[in-house]
Design an enzyme around this catalytic site. Structure first.
Site, mmCIF file in Angstrom:
data_model
loop_
_atom_site.group_PDB
_atom_site.id
_atom_site.type_symbol
_atom_site.label_atom_id
_atom_site.label_comp_id
_atom_site.label_asym_id
_atom_site.label_seq_id
_atom_site.Cartn_x
_atom_site.Cartn_y
_atom_site.Cartn_z
ATOM 1 N N ARG A 109 -13.684 -12.558 -82.336
ATOM 2 C CA ARG A 109 -15.072 -12.968 -82.582
ATOM 3 C C ARG A 109 -15.149 -14.361 -83.202
ATOM 4 N NH1 ARG A 109 -18.334 -7.777 -82.675
ATOM 5 N NH2 ARG A 109 -20.136 -8.937 -83.367
ATOM 6 N N TYR A 130 -17.090 -17.526 -81.878
ATOM 7 C CA TYR A 130 -18.539 -17.512 -82.111
ATOM 8 C C TYR A 130 -18.843 -17.701 -83.603
ATOM 9 C CZ TYR A 130 -23.376 -15.751 -81.811
ATOM 10 O OH TYR A 130 -24.739 -15.599 -81.877
ATOM 11 N N ASP A 131 -18.219 -16.858 -84.427
ATOM 12 C CA ASP A 131 -18.534 -16.880 -85.870
ATOM 13 C C ASP A 131 -18.208 -18.236 -86.495
ATOM 14 O OD1 ASP A 131 -18.642 -14.264 -85.067
ATOM 15 O OD2 ASP A 131 -17.534 -13.441 -86.768
ATOM 16 N N VAL A 134 -25.677 -3.929 -77.329
ATOM 17 C CA VAL A 134 -25.823 -2.480 -77.391
ATOM 18 C C VAL A 134 -27.164 -1.968 -76.844
ATOM 19 C CG1 VAL A 134 -26.613 -2.408 -79.819
ATOM 20 C CG2 VAL A 134 -25.349 -0.482 -78.847
ATOM 21 N N SER A 160 -29.366 -3.235 -74.643
ATOM 22 C CA SER A 160 -29.496 -3.303 -73.178
ATOM 23 C C SER A 160 -28.500 -2.337 -72.523
ATOM 24 C CB SER A 160 -29.307 -4.734 -72.683
ATOM 25 O OG SER A 160 -28.208 -5.337 -73.319
ATOM 26 N N ASN A 161 -27.272 -2.267 -73.052
ATOM 27 C CA ASN A 161 -26.310 -1.310 -72.482
ATOM 28 C C ASN A 161 -26.857 0.117 -72.519
ATOM 29 O OD1 ASN A 161 -24.358 -3.149 -71.875
ATOM 30 N ND2 ASN A 161 -22.775 -2.274 -73.199
ATOM 31 N N GLY A 214 -19.466 5.452 -83.835
ATOM 32 C CA GLY A 214 -20.919 5.232 -83.845
ATOM 33 C C GLY A 214 -21.516 5.249 -85.243
ATOM 34 N N PRO A 217 -18.190 -5.595 -86.957
ATOM 35 C CA PRO A 217 -18.715 -5.373 -88.318
ATOM 36 C C PRO A 217 -19.169 -3.928 -88.543
ATOM 37 C CG PRO A 217 -19.579 -7.411 -87.399
ATOM 38 C CD PRO A 217 -18.873 -6.699 -86.277
#
Ligand code: NAD
Ligand code: UDP
Length: 315
Positions: free
Chosen positions: A143, A146-147, A188, A190-191, A208, A275
């Site tokens: 990640r 991006y981060d 998540v 849209s998936n 989850g 995260p």
């Protein structure tokens, strides 16, 4: 009237296209610049006939030559699937894109807003996350492109502010969802919605139990607009997001219920550095911008489900 010339980089993307629409509604002259990596012409097709809208297919890695009064810098893939597809390019987009738009802001004396992210907090040990928290970011994980790219972009924004007096605004956007996310976006909401509407398995990564706090796009656009119009000298960074926190398992059940789906839930491996928890502390936005989100998760999900139903019907 006071028609401003406004550049929106990443304007054909999910958030960018809603922003372009809003800025046109307010009577501005909008230049949308996008390389269409994750953005889509369909997101802005309805704006193309507007004489005050212009689309430029350009990468922010190229020098930018436009004249403008304001800049919103949104260009950067935001879904982990897309920003990890070519991580070196993602890092370049954040850093060089910031340099190019800041250079333009300096030359044009334009006010410039950076779309930063809650990802600057990494996998946070402080919960909820206030702007003063400096984050817990892996500098060399999957990640990081991006981060760390977004963190470096923030650094550049504040250096241009201190060194050249550029009029900057930095917003840290937390998970945002709504119509115009891609069917294959990979994030998540849209998936889960697309899987539920097709009665496919709903893919939860890990058990989850990780949490996120989701903001509907209309609320986000209002927050971004409030920040751009905020008093001179208020640079941020300011968190924008909805503090309503939910686990991914709860989210899956909610989407199954709202869609009346027959989907089963399946559990897949959790990606590296995902995260564990995320929730914005938004007192600064409330106090300084007089902004807070108003759309409930149920209502926002219903509107998003309606959008994906219409897209799937027309495939
Ligand atoms: P998106 O992927 O739909 O939009 C990004 C847009 O930038 C796309 O249109 C893409 O084609 C364009 N783009 C990417 N690289 C480019 C480049 N090199 N040159 C020109 N254009 C380029 O994602 P989004 O959700 O609309 O996110 C918009 C911005 O908001 C991004 O900067 C993202 O990091 C930030 N953000 C979004 C969220 C969220 O939950 N949606 C959260 C935090 C931050
Ligand atoms: N996630 C999931 N199933 C999916 C897509 C994502 O369980 O099909 C999880 C993901 O592991 C993360 C959360 O949902 O814990 C939010 O993921 P997303 O990619 O939307 O955003 P981010 O992780 O960048 O907040």
């Amino acid at each position: 009237m006071n028609r401003k010339r406004i550049l929106v980089t990443g304007g054909a993307g999910f958030i960018g296209s809603h922003l372009c629409e809003k800025l046109l509604e307010e009577g501005n002259d909008v230049v949308c610049m996008d390389n269409l990596f994750t953005g889509q012409k369909d997101n802005i097709r309805h704006l193309m006939d507007n004489p005050y809208f212009e689309f430029i297919r350009q990468d922010v890695l190229e020098n930018i030559y436009v004249e403008c009064d304001q800049i919103y810098n949104l260009a950067c893939p935001a879904s982990p699937v897309y920003y990890q597809y070519d991580p070196i390019k993602t890092g370049k987009t954040s850093v060089i894109g910031a340099l190019h738009t800041l250079g333009l802001a300096k030359r044009c004396q334009a006010r410039i807003l950076q779309a930063s992210t809650s990802e600057v907090y990494g996998d946070p040990e402080v919960h909820p996350q206030p702007e003063s928290y400096r984050g817990c970011v892996n500098p060399n994980g999957i990640r990081s492109c991006y981060d760390e790219g977004k963190r470096m972009a923030e650094t550049l924004f504040f250096d241009y502010y201190r060194q050249h007096g550029v009029d900057i605004k930095v917003v840290r956007i937390f998970n945002t969802y709504g119509p115009r996310m891609r069917l294959d976006d990979g994030r998540v909401i849209s998936n889960f919605i697309v899987q539920a509407l097709k009665n496919d398995d709903i893919t939860i990564y890990g058990q989850g139990q990780q949490t996120r706090s989701f903001c509907y796009v209309d609320d986000m656009i209002k927050g971004i607009r409030c920040m751009m119009d905020s008093q001179e000298g208020f640079t941020g960074p300011v968190n924008l997001g909805n503090p309503n926190e939910i686990t991914m398992l709860q989210l899956a059940h909610k989407i199954i219920e709202l869609t009346g789906s027959k989907s089963k839930i399946v559990f897949l491996p959790l990606p590296q550095d995902d995260p564990v928890q995320r929730k914005p502390f938004i007192e600064l936005a409330k106090n300084k911008l007089n902004w807070e989100p108003t759309v409930t998760l149920e209502n926002g999900l219903e509107r998003t489900i309606e959008y994906f139903m219409s897209i799937l019907r027309h495939l």
